[in-house]
Enzyme design. Sequence first.
Site, PDB file in Angstrom:
ATOM      1  N   VAL A  11     -21.218  12.237 -33.638  1.00 34.89           N
ATOM      2  CA  VAL A  11     -21.384  12.122 -32.061  1.00 34.89           C
ATOM      3  C   VAL A  11     -20.181  12.782 -31.847  1.00 34.89           C
ATOM      4  O   VAL A  11     -19.760  13.651 -31.525  1.00 34.89           O
ATOM      5  CB  VAL A  11     -21.760  11.359 -31.622  1.00 34.89           C
ATOM      6  CG1 VAL A  11     -21.363  10.877 -29.973  1.00 34.89           C
ATOM      7  CG2 VAL A  11     -23.321  10.822 -31.605  1.00 34.89           C
ATOM      8  N   CYS A 257     -31.211   6.037 -35.306  1.00 35.45           N
ATOM      9  CA  CYS A 257     -31.022   5.674 -33.604  1.00 35.45           C
ATOM     10  C   CYS A 257     -32.817   5.961 -33.601  1.00 35.45           C
ATOM     11  O   CYS A 257     -33.126   4.486 -33.137  1.00 35.45           O
ATOM     12  CB  CYS A 257     -31.549   7.721 -33.159  1.00 35.45           C
ATOM     13  SG  CYS A 257     -29.241   8.440 -32.963  1.00 35.45           S
ATOM     14  N   ARG A 325     -28.332   6.231 -43.093  1.00 30.28           N
ATOM     15  CA  ARG A 325     -28.182   4.846 -43.028  1.00 30.28           C
ATOM     16  C   ARG A 325     -29.871   4.681 -42.221  1.00 30.28           C
ATOM     17  O   ARG A 325     -31.004   5.430 -42.121  1.00 30.28           O
ATOM     18  CB  ARG A 325     -27.325   4.805 -41.019  1.00 30.28           C
ATOM     19  CG  ARG A 325     -26.227   5.100 -41.339  1.00 30.28           C
ATOM     20  CD  ARG A 325     -25.301   5.315 -40.303  1.00 30.28           C
ATOM     21  NE  ARG A 325     -25.595   6.333 -39.844  1.00 30.28           N
ATOM     22  CZ  ARG A 325     -24.437   7.073 -38.359  1.00 30.28           C
ATOM     23  NH1 ARG A 325     -23.879   6.164 -37.460  1.00 30.28           N
ATOM     24  NH2 ARG A 325     -25.434   7.679 -37.925  1.00 30.28           N
TER      25      ARG A 325
HETATM   26  N1  LIG Z   1     -25.850  10.792 -35.112  1.00 29.73           N
HETATM   27  C1  LIG Z   1     -27.135  10.513 -34.424  1.00 29.73           C
HETATM   28  O1  LIG Z   1     -27.977  11.221 -34.634  1.00 29.73           O
HETATM   29  C2  LIG Z   1     -26.748  10.125 -32.528  1.00 29.73           C
HETATM   30  C3  LIG Z   1     -27.283  11.023 -31.753  1.00 29.73           C
HETATM   31  C4  LIG Z   1     -27.155  10.382 -31.009  1.00 29.73           C
HETATM   32  C5  LIG Z   1     -26.211   9.443 -30.193  1.00 29.73           C
HETATM   33  N2  LIG Z   1     -26.087   8.497 -31.369  1.00 29.73           N
HETATM   34  C6  LIG Z   1     -24.901   7.145 -31.137  1.00 29.73           C
HETATM   35  O2  LIG Z   1     -23.715   8.512 -30.952  1.00 29.73           O
HETATM   36  C7  LIG Z   1     -23.249   6.541 -31.803  1.00 29.73           C
HETATM   37  C8  LIG Z   1     -21.953   6.945 -32.644  1.00 29.73           C
HETATM   38  O3  LIG Z   1     -23.302   7.139 -33.365  1.00 29.73           O
HETATM   39  P1  LIG Z   1     -22.755   8.107 -34.840  1.00 29.73           P
HETATM   40  O4  LIG Z   1     -24.222   8.506 -35.160  1.00 29.73           O
HETATM   41  O5  LIG Z   1     -21.925   9.169 -34.409  1.00 29.73           O
HETATM   42  O6  LIG Z   1     -22.051   7.511 -35.536  1.00 29.73           O
HETATM   43  P2  LIG Z   1     -21.228   6.886 -37.047  1.00 29.73           P
HETATM   44  O7  LIG Z   1     -21.212   5.933 -37.814  1.00 29.73           O
HETATM   45  O8  LIG Z   1     -21.289   8.245 -37.852  1.00 29.73           O
HETATM   46  O9  LIG Z   1     -19.912   7.170 -36.510  1.00 29.73           O
HETATM   47  C9  LIG Z   1     -18.814   6.593 -35.774  1.00 29.73           C
HETATM   48  C10 LIG Z   1     -17.551   6.726 -36.246  1.00 29.73           C
HETATM   49  O10 LIG Z   1     -17.037   5.712 -34.809  1.00 29.73           O
HETATM   50  C11 LIG Z   1     -15.728   4.832 -35.808  1.00 29.73           C
HETATM   51  N3  LIG Z   1     -15.627   3.271 -35.297  1.00 29.73           N
HETATM   52  C12 LIG Z   1     -16.110   2.895 -35.206  1.00 29.73           C
HETATM   53  N4  LIG Z   1     -15.563   1.621 -34.778  1.00 29.73           N
HETATM   54  C13 LIG Z   1     -14.327   2.325 -34.381  1.00 29.73           C
HETATM   55  C14 LIG Z   1     -13.663   2.090 -33.254  1.00 29.73           C
HETATM   56  N5  LIG Z   1     -13.056   0.733 -32.247  1.00 29.73           N
HETATM   57  N6  LIG Z   1     -12.173   2.769 -33.047  1.00 29.73           N
HETATM   58  C15 LIG Z   1     -12.335   3.928 -33.196  1.00 29.73           C
HETATM   59  N7  LIG Z   1     -13.504   4.586 -34.369  1.00 29.73           N
HETATM   60  C16 LIG Z   1     -14.405   3.605 -34.530  1.00 29.73           C
HETATM   61  C17 LIG Z   1     -16.377   4.973 -37.754  1.00 29.73           C
HETATM   62  O11 LIG Z   1     -15.348   5.110 -38.751  1.00 29.73           O
HETATM   63  C18 LIG Z   1     -17.348   6.335 -36.941  1.00 29.73           C
HETATM   64  O12 LIG Z   1     -16.575   7.381 -37.627  1.00 29.73           O
HETATM   65  C19 LIG Z   1     -24.417   6.059 -31.530  1.00 29.73           C
HETATM   66  O13 LIG Z   1     -24.015   5.057 -30.359  1.00 29.73           O
HETATM   67  C20 LIG Z   1     -25.612   6.146 -32.134  1.00 29.73           C
HETATM   68  O14 LIG Z   1     -26.712   5.226 -31.641  1.00 29.73           O
HETATM   69  C21 LIG Z   1     -25.989   8.943 -32.841  1.00 29.73           C
END
Ligand SMILES: NC(=O)c1ccc[n+]([C@@H]2O[C@H](COP(=O)([O-])OP(=O)(O)OC[C@H]3O[C@@H](n4cnc5c(N)ncnc54)[C@H](O)[C@@H]3O)[C@@H](O)[C@H]2O)c1
Length: 401
Positions: A11, A257, A325
């Site tokens: 995201v 998700c 995941r």
């Molecule tokens: N992946 C999807 O398709 C998707 C779609 C819509 C919403 N979301 C939501 O978006 C959010 C993020 O998901 P994602 O898929 O991008 O996760 P992700 O694991 O791909 O990325 C998260 C990033 O955050 C970093 N991180 C973790 N803790 C941190 C902190 N305290 N400070 C800074 N960086 C930190 C991690 O190192 C990682 O790079 C979640 O809530 C998810 O449910 C995801």
Amino acid sequence: MKVAIIGQGYVGLTISAFTSEFYEVVGFDSNLKIVSQLNSGFSHIEGVDSRDLQRAIKAGRYKATANGEDISDVDVVVIAVPTPLTPDRKPDLAFIEAACKTIGENIRSSVLVINESTSFPGTLRNYIKPSIEKYSKDKIDHLYAISPERVDPGRGDFNQKNTPRIYSGLTTEASKLTRDFYSRFCDELVEVSSPEVAEAAKLFENTFRQVNIALVNEFAQIAHSLGINVYETLDAANTKPYGFMKFTPSAGVGGHCIPVDPTYLAAVAEEHGAPATFIRRANEVNLEMSKYVVGRVLADNGGTLEGKSILVIGVAYKPNVADIRETAAELVIEHLRARGAVVSWHDEVVGTWKGETSSPLAGAEIAVVVTKHDSVKEADVISSAPYVFDTTGKIKGVRGL
Ligand SMILES: NC(=O)c1ccc[n+]([C@@H]2O[C@H](COP(=O)([O-])OP(=O)(O)OC[C@H]3O[C@@H](n4cnc5c(N)ncnc54)[C@H](O)[C@@H]3O)[C@@H](O)[C@H]2O)c1
């Protein structure tokens, strides 16, 4: 305008790439390896082109950092960190808490904080705001809003521009600034009456998918027991021009998700004394699909898999991404190994996973297709083993759901 995006994963990096066209972006991530890769112009996320990243870095519109001080002077902060489940499958806000700590400790003047991470209704009001205030030494009054992210990684037709964005601020001013922020790069903005509605809408969208996937997975089992082709039946039902939406069966659901978000909704429902029976049961049906698939393979192979070489094709949770995941492949492999099979897997998009590397697409006694990437040729799947079981419905002329 300078924007900090906390979390540079699926995201966060996607939104960084879009916003850096219009704003100066600081991509904050706690993972030093990711920060260093990004600063050298390498994107680790499908859909974010490394060349775009390099252009933004060169133009001074993007930099990645793990140093909190680099976000001290921004105007807007977007939170995009993971919201997983605890080992006992409860909402885990630890990453949100850590992001709030970074914001609270480092931001020096009032900013707009937008949460894009998925969580239950009330997260912005009852967790994020108090948590940032707790960590803010100077007790700065920030503006708060939610705009749940809807990105579908690897998807070409819908993106940040043409996917309508739901949003709501805790105050009218926060809502207005949020609208201004997104309207630079998103065509359609949908304001709702409270952050809780926006948070609940996001959870319901994914719960809708989870429940319908479970329903079609159950129907696949019913159809097989009746000797009916499930895919032909679904195509027939899908000729109805209204009141039906086609979902397809699979070995289960994966990703960050669909297997996770509904549990956030169920947890908050049960906390408030409301039932979440569909959500809980749908989760079980989807998790049990891996066992059902292995049961079908077992039945077709004389009732034993002991010592058989089995190739699982596609371990990513969905086609054309490297994301593993919550992948259903993990449970399929576990059940096959529990039956004594010698399991390897082929997935060149994923490459390495859990200390194992992708095996060649050939030479097995049995192949089980969990995910079919576009780069994998149907003919190669068919010739990879004398018996092929396909859970995707994409390989013609082999056994399947
Ligand atoms: N992946 C999807 O398709 C998707 C779609 C819509 C919403 N979301 C939501 O978006 C959010 C993020 O998901 P994602 O898929 O991008 O996760 P992700 O694991 O791909 O990325 C998260 C990033 O955050 C970093 N991180 C973790 N803790 C941190 C902190 N305290 N400070 C800074 N960086 C930190 C991690 O190192 C990682 O790079 C979640 O809530 C998810 O449910 C995801």
